[in-house]
Write an enzyme that holds these catalytic residues in place. Structure first.
Site, short mmCIF file in Angstrom:
data_model
loop_
_atom_site.label_atom_id
_atom_site.label_comp_id
_atom_site.label_asym_id
_atom_site.label_seq_id
_atom_site.Cartn_x
_atom_site.Cartn_y
_atom_site.Cartn_z
N HIS A 79 -3.31 18.72 -5.33
CA HIS A 79 -3.16 17.65 -4.34
C HIS A 79 -1.97 16.75 -4.69
O HIS A 79 -1.06 16.55 -3.88
CB HIS A 79 -4.46 16.84 -4.28
CG HIS A 79 -4.45 15.73 -3.28
ND1 HIS A 79 -4.98 15.87 -2.02
CD2 HIS A 79 -3.96 14.47 -3.33
CE1 HIS A 79 -4.81 14.74 -1.34
NE2 HIS A 79 -4.21 13.86 -2.13
N GLU A 80 -1.96 16.25 -5.92
CA GLU A 80 -0.85 15.37 -6.32
C GLU A 80 0.45 16.17 -6.37
O GLU A 80 1.52 15.63 -6.06
CB GLU A 80 -1.14 14.71 -7.68
CG GLU A 80 -2.40 13.86 -7.74
CD GLU A 80 -2.50 12.79 -6.66
OE1 GLU A 80 -1.45 12.28 -6.22
OE2 GLU A 80 -3.65 12.48 -6.23
N HIS A 113 1.94 16.09 -2.97
CA HIS A 113 2.63 14.81 -2.76
C HIS A 113 3.98 14.82 -3.49
O HIS A 113 5.00 14.38 -2.96
CB HIS A 113 1.79 13.66 -3.33
CG HIS A 113 0.67 13.20 -2.44
ND1 HIS A 113 0.85 12.81 -1.14
CD2 HIS A 113 -0.66 13.06 -2.67
CE1 HIS A 113 -0.31 12.44 -0.61
NE2 HIS A 113 -1.25 12.58 -1.52
N GLU A 133 0.22 12.74 3.26
CA GLU A 133 -1.07 13.39 2.98
C GLU A 133 -1.08 14.83 3.52
O GLU A 133 -1.76 15.68 2.96
CB GLU A 133 -2.20 12.56 3.62
CG GLU A 133 -3.59 12.90 3.13
CD GLU A 133 -3.89 12.41 1.72
OE1 GLU A 133 -3.08 11.67 1.13
OE2 GLU A 133 -4.96 12.80 1.18
#
Lengths: 500, 500
Positions: free
Chosen positions: B262-263, B266, B292
């Site tokens: 997830h990070e 980003h 997101e």
């Protein structure tokens, strides 16, 4: 007047917030920065530096300082001292025009790259022109800043306020006449063995040992942390966040251990500065010499001493049994105090170290007064190494190009290293007088009385006293080389078994 | 006009240097800060924030912006867009008086402490008054900033520019009518097992695995690093220094793995922003929803997909043979896609997640328009959880007090999480159309074509397009919930063996 003082404090603390932010960015650069991030980081630091400079040289702030300075009588002693020092620094900063600051930083930037290139080519000639420019701009800076007797005084003032050539001439005369002779005597004794220091010492165990050493010294890990970096350093973002770094060499036990203790000594000073004086002169260290006295007192006077190892050697033997279990304490003690002339300042022992500084002092002073030229300066360098240390410098990288200081524009910085050792010896001598059982406590592994003494005598005062005032207040006299000489003689005559 | 533009760029970059310095201080706070350093650090961040605000709201800078904005025709498209966005933000910022900003930050600070206290007591009543004050100040802020249809629009604008209540009403109507129904159908199917995720997974191995996962995604470790922190986050100090953090739970394999991905998503966005637009709008992400979309596309559409694990599962089995060697891929795949209604948003699966957001959206909108009151709001909360998720909220900590957002004054932030998932589904659908063998490449462990596509379609543009423009440019239509719904149906009907 108290209202004005509060305005002054607020402005100073705002500037300090910016300066400590720069420090965080710099710490991060050394410890964490991914390679590609370097360009943006330099720009960010430059911008914050500019903002800090603008804040400090703000005309209205200058007027405020002047008003406070004129009415110092209405302030208490500490407030008056803060104002006095800030005003002095303000006037000093204002003497340099923006044009000069920009030109100066260009000269330094060029010199730094020339130095890197010269190191690459192992050839002083590549650096010579840049060093000449550095000296020119430093002479110009000395004229701008002003001095009474010697242009080098203006440089010394930047690192060691109130320290002058006439003081250093006397000190280094003692070094030249007493310490050089003493070292020569020691050379005649049989050499001690330190080979055990270069066996294999597990990195993780060393790291943990370093943390324990810091904890034992009284370093507060709730107000700091240790990390790894190529060159060990101490940095602070307030007295409540003082960080140290170290490096670990698997095949050189001393490398990390003494760097931990050395940086730990610096860090204890910073952690002991008064938090309520955040951003003000009284929240800052006195001078580089006094700062260095704190690191060297712990590194040399304490941690290269027999009492310290009486307390700690067993633990070390248990941690590295393969290397040390069968090595007696007195052999260990002598090994960690082996001295020998060498080429590189940063690898030198605590006796010969001062010859490296003596040489740099003589050269810097000569360059600033014009009695020495940058032309063929490597030959001057090499001749002095032959004279004082008896070594032949094989090339410029192991000679005149070894230090980054000149390439960074730092002229007048080197002497503070020696001052640190000399102050350390004098302070430690006094500590033993003031604390009757100090050595016994150290033998038991208890250095708290020493730290308490340093906190009370040195740390808590920040810049309230000058270095000389502090030294007199603590020891009853100004800096006196005799204490270092006595310490060195007592210790090294014992280590080398020389009959006195 | 180009001269003025360069002045604008220099000023914006100066401000960016300060803002990114704040980011470094914030990163350090989460990752490294010793406890006692917190007070000074807050002060340092506050000072830099003040300086950044002064720089941006400088009257002369405003005049420069206005002149450039009036003469946009003389700038190229990118320059004009930068000026347009900066001027818009300048005018927005100027609408808030210093008095308002100070009052607002006091309300938020009080609310934050009230929330902490309420969490301590597990009692919403303790937080209620503070939340009411937050809503009051947010309504005032909405009036200051201005809006056309709905005061909540002014809040949404802060996180998702150009996104309006009328758009979200339509989207969340779809969520309510289609996704809630779909989830209920899935509840009737037999539950899948994910117990294997909660066995013991060695921390060091997980850490190394996380680094490998990031490397495989194309995260550039020369322009970033991963560290540990209590709450995973991504932060950037330029496109060349984008850092991620994660946390490791020995007894929950998913915790670190999906946080890394997830990070990582980003971070890939931030690393892909154009460095030459440093400090300018075109060097920044479009909106939180688009940001997101990048994290969720990697986390859900890629890394919770079967093709991804066809490439990576063997490696994982070899790393954790005790836990996974005998577990077939399809059982693993189903387990990592287990869905079930739950109480806590951050622990929710990718289907039920949107019900958590739906509830918060309805409440925030109601609070801002006055149709819902903070009085007994926990009861409203609990009723909605019963209605949409079918769960009974046992206490406030597991209910209305679970998120920090409102206590931080963030109203209008939550919907961007759902927008992210919906954009992700629509983008990933398009990527599969644009890159014929995309899924085959992912099966082979090659996600480079996908990253290249995202770089070209999304990352390189910065804020040049609005979210809606970008979506239309990439997919030919504006955000359409259908893509998420189709994705969810196809995947979860398969996972839960539901006959369509």
């Amino acid at each position: 007047m108290q209202d004005l003082y509060l305005q002054y404090v607020a402005h100073m603390q705002k500037k300090a917030d910016v300066d400590f932010s720069i420090a965080v960015l710099s710490w991060d650069k050394e410890v964490n920065l991914p390679t590609k991030g370097a360009t943006a980081r330099s720009q960010q630091v430059a911008t914050l530096s500019g903002i800090s400079h603008e804040l400090f040289t703000d005309e209205k702030f200058g007027e405020l300082l002047e008003k406070l300075h004129t009415n110092k009588g209405q302030l208490n002693d500490k407030q008056a001292r803060n104002v006095e020092l800030s005003f002095k620094k303000y006037l000093q900063t204002k003497k340099k025009t923006t044009e000069f600051v920009i030109r100066s930083s260009k000269v330094i930037s060029t010199a730094y790259h020339a130095w890197l290139e010269a190191r690459q080519q192992n050839d002083y000639a590549v650096f010579e022109k840049a060093l000449a420019d550095i000296i020119e701009i430093k002479k110009e800076e000395a004229e701008l800043l002003g001095y009474k007797d010697h242009p080098y005084d203006a440089m010394l003032e930047l690192y060691e306020p109130d320290c002058r050539v006439k003081d250093l001439d006397l000190l280094f005369k003692d070094v030249r006449e007493q310490l050089v002779l003493f070292a020569k005597q020691l050379h005649e004794a049989p050499q001690v063995d330190d080979g055990f220091l270069f066996k294999n010492f597990d990195k993780d165990k060393q790291w943990q040992y370093g943390l324990d050493v810091l904890k034992d010294m009284g370093y507060d890990f709730e107000a700091g942390r240790q990390d790894l970096s190529p060159h060990p350093f101490t940095i602070n973002f307030s007295a409540n966040d003082v960080r140290v770094t170290t490096r670990i060499d698997e095949h050189n036990f001393g490398n990390m251990t003494w760097s931990c203790i050395h940086e730990g000594g610096h860090a204890l000073y910073e952690q002991g500065l008064p938090m309520q004086e955040y951003g003000l002169p009284l929240g800052e260290y006195i001078s580089l010499g006094i700062h260095e006295s704190q690191s060297r007192l712990w590194e040399n006077n304490v941690a290269r001493g027999l009492p310290y190892w009486k307390a700690n050697y067993k633990k070390l033997q248990q941690l590295f049994p393969d290397n040390l279990a069968s090595l007696p304490l007195d052999v260990f003690y002598k090994g960690i105090n082996k001295i020998a002339p060498s080429l590189i300042r940063t690898e030198s022992d605590e006796v010969h170290y001062h010859f490296h500084i003596l040489i740099r002092y003589e050269i810097e002073k000569g360059l600033m007064e014009g009695s020495i030229s940058t032309k063929d300066l490597n030959k001057v360098w090499n001749a002095k190494y032959k004279e004082y240390l008896g070594v032949d410098v094989p090339d410029d990288n192991q000679g005149i190009l070894q230090d980054i200081h000149w390439a960074h524009g730092s002229i007048g910085y080197f002497p503070t290293y020696s001052l640190g050792s000399f102050y350390a010896a004098q302070f430690f001598h006094q500590a033993q007088k003031d604390i009757p059982h100090l050595v016994d406590e150290i033998k038991k592994g208890n250095t708290t009385p020493l730290l308490d003494w340093l906190r009370e005598k040195v740390h808590q005062h920040g810049k309230f006293y000058t270095a000389e005032q502090l030294c007199k207040k603590i020891t009853g006299e100004k800096l006196n080389f005799r204490y270092f000489m006595d310490y060195a003689k007592a210790k090294y005559n014992e280590v080398y078994g020389v009959v006195v």
